[in-house]
Scaffold this motif. Structure first.
Motif, PDB file in Angstrom:
ATOM      1  N   LEU A  61       0.831  -1.214   0.000  1.00 27.62           N
ATOM      2  CA  LEU A  61       0.000   0.000   0.000  1.00 27.62           C
ATOM      3  C   LEU A  61       0.863   1.262   0.000  1.00 27.62           C
ATOM      4  CD1 LEU A  61      -2.901  -0.930   2.432  1.00 27.62           C
ATOM      5  CD2 LEU A  61      -3.035  -0.555  -0.022  1.00 27.62           C
ATOM      6  N   LYS A  62       1.954   1.222   0.762  1.00 26.13           N
ATOM      7  CA  LYS A  62       2.859   2.376   0.798  1.00 26.13           C
ATOM      8  C   LYS A  62       3.463   2.610  -0.590  1.00 26.13           C
ATOM      9  CE  LYS A  62       6.960   4.173   3.024  1.00 26.13           C
ATOM     10  NZ  LYS A  62       8.174   3.855   3.751  1.00 26.13           N
ATOM     11  N   LEU A  63       3.902   1.538  -1.240  1.00 27.27           N
ATOM     12  CA  LEU A  63       4.463   1.674  -2.593  1.00 27.27           C
ATOM     13  C   LEU A  63       3.412   2.198  -3.576  1.00 27.27           C
ATOM     14  CD1 LEU A  63       6.625  -1.572  -2.817  1.00 27.27           C
ATOM     15  CD2 LEU A  63       7.451   0.791  -2.625  1.00 27.27           C
ATOM     16  N   LYS A  64       2.173   1.762  -3.422  1.00 24.13           N
ATOM     17  CA  LYS A  64       1.080   2.225  -4.289  1.00 24.13           C
ATOM     18  C   LYS A  64       0.878   3.730  -4.103  1.00 24.13           C
ATOM     19  CE  LYS A  64      -2.880   2.364  -6.525  1.00 24.13           C
ATOM     20  NZ  LYS A  64      -2.898   2.677  -7.911  1.00 24.13           N
ATOM     21  N   LYS A  65       0.866   4.181  -2.846  1.00 23.14           N
ATOM     22  CA  LYS A  65       0.677   5.611  -2.572  1.00 23.14           C
ATOM     23  C   LYS A  65       1.816   6.439  -3.144  1.00 23.14           C
ATOM     24  CE  LYS A  65      -2.219   5.705   1.520  1.00 23.14           C
ATOM     25  NZ  LYS A  65      -2.323   6.133   2.922  1.00 23.14           N
ATOM     26  N   GLU A  66       3.023   5.884  -3.148  1.00 18.72           N
ATOM     27  CA  GLU A  66       4.190   6.586  -3.676  1.00 18.72           C
ATOM     28  C   GLU A  66       4.266   6.513  -5.196  1.00 18.72           C
ATOM     29  OE1 GLU A  66       7.394   4.640  -1.635  1.00 18.72           O
ATOM     30  OE2 GLU A  66       7.016   5.704   0.243  1.00 18.72           O
TER      31      GLU A  66
END
Length: 85
Positions: A61-66
């Motif tokens: 999810l963090k990678l998706k947001k970035e």
């Protein structure tokens, strides 16, 4: 209510039989056979495996947001699963 009455009747019938020690052991094994199979088929996930899965999901999810990871929607994922059959 009927089931417990039936089980009680069955138990009384079994007790009324004159079973040898060998037959009692056989009967006990047969009665426990089903529960052993269920225990063998049950899979357990360890606490560490659960936490690792949550950690991996949060990192995705963090990678998706970035903007570093492209994820497909749940609808598309389910469609892919259906198409694989």
């Amino acid at each position: 209510m009927r089931v417990s009455a039936s089980m009680e009747s069955l138990w009384q019938y079994i007790q009324s039989l004159s079973l040898s020690e060998r037959n009692r052991i056989w009967l006990a094994d047969k009665l426990l056979e089903g529960t052993r199979k269920e225990e063998e088929e049950t899979e357990y996930i360890s606490k560490e495996e659960i936490l690792a899965g949550i950690d991996a999901g949060l990192k995705e999810l963090k990678l998706k947001k970035e903007g570093k990871l492209h994820l497909i929607s749940a609808r598309d994922f389910l469609k892919e699963l259906r198409d694989e059959r």
